[in-house]
Design an enzyme around this catalytic site. Structure first.
Site, mmCIF file in Angstrom:
data_model
loop_
_atom_site.group_PDB
_atom_site.id
_atom_site.type_symbol
_atom_site.label_atom_id
_atom_site.label_comp_id
_atom_site.label_asym_id
_atom_site.label_seq_id
_atom_site.Cartn_x
_atom_site.Cartn_y
_atom_site.Cartn_z
ATOM 1 N N ASP A 10 50.832 65.841 24.633
ATOM 2 C CA ASP A 10 50.452 65.895 26.035
ATOM 3 C C ASP A 10 49.226 64.986 26.154
ATOM 4 O OD1 ASP A 10 50.234 66.829 28.739
ATOM 5 O OD2 ASP A 10 48.651 68.175 28.086
ATOM 6 N N ASP A 12 46.594 64.940 29.117
ATOM 7 C CA ASP A 12 45.402 65.529 29.727
ATOM 8 C C ASP A 12 44.848 66.677 28.887
ATOM 9 O OD1 ASP A 12 45.708 63.808 31.920
ATOM 10 O OD2 ASP A 12 47.077 65.183 32.917
#
Length: 223
Positions: A10, A12
């Site tokens: 991922d 963020d």
């Protein structure tokens, strides 16, 4: 080659601290519409989800037109912050990307954000990945596993040979549903939030191939 052939990240909160920018943008947008929005709301209800799903989790029943307008407003605020605020990749993120490269592990980013490519380019790490899956590339958002399965398919790797690095609850759920090994990244040390992950760290440089191979063996006892 061991059991782990690909690492899916991922973006963020895992590779860079865009979390603070997202939270500021979400908070400003929701406040403008009369909704109270705190950091805990962000982590529990919005983090890791596509924009429209995040809004629905806070506001409930609004028209499609209203939801789209709010999503576009949040996006405007976020892009302004991307341009004006400093943004760097975490040092431990750079370390693990280089570490995996040296060990011939394929790399992917799988983020619900439609700003993913823009941000990775700004960070100067976009070329390190074999594929980048963004909010434009799938229909069902996390916790649905589609985003991670898309990454595995592009990498031509079996989902069981993948490890997912996530800092969001729905991201961990998606990784598990995809049949992948999941590593919760809890930089604030609040490990309880990601208790469903197969393993949790507060820094990516605590992860080694040996650790992942041992975890894989324990998690996937049935072949």
């Amino acid at each position: 080659m061991g059991k782990i052939k690909a690492a899916i990240f991922d973006m963020d909160g895992v590779l860079t601290d865009t979390v603070k920018l997202h939270f500021k943008a979400w908070k400003e947008m929701f406040n403008n519409h009369g909704y109270k929005f705190e950091y805990e709301d962000y982590k529990q209800k919005v983090d890791g989800k596509p924009r429209m799903d995040g809004i629905k989790s806070i506001v409930g029943d609004l028209s499609e037109e209203q939801l789209i307008s709010m999503a576009e407003e949040k996006q405007r605020y976020f892009l302004e912050l991307v341009e004006t605020d400093s943004l760097e990749a975490f040092e431990d993120a750079i370390w693990i990307l280089q570490y995996f490269k040296q060990n011939s592990v394929k790399l992917a980013v799988a983020s619900s954000s439609k700003n993913t490519s823009k941000i990775l380019t700004k960070l100067g790490i976009d070329k390190m990945f074999d594929t980048i899956v963004t909010g434009y590339d799938f229909k069902k958002g996390k916790p649905d596993p589609e985003i991670f399965l898309t990454a595995a398919k592009r990498l031509n790797v079996n989902p069981r040979e993948c490890v997912v690095f996530e800092d969001a609850i729905d991201g961990i759920k998606a990784g598990i549903s995809a049949g992948m090994l999941t590593i919760g990244v809890c930089r604030d040390g609040q490990f309880e939030r990601l208790k469903n992950a197969h393993f949790i760290v507060d820094r990516l440089d605590k992860v080694t191939i040996e650790l992942l191979e041992n975890l894989h063996e324990k998690v996937f006892k049935i072949v």
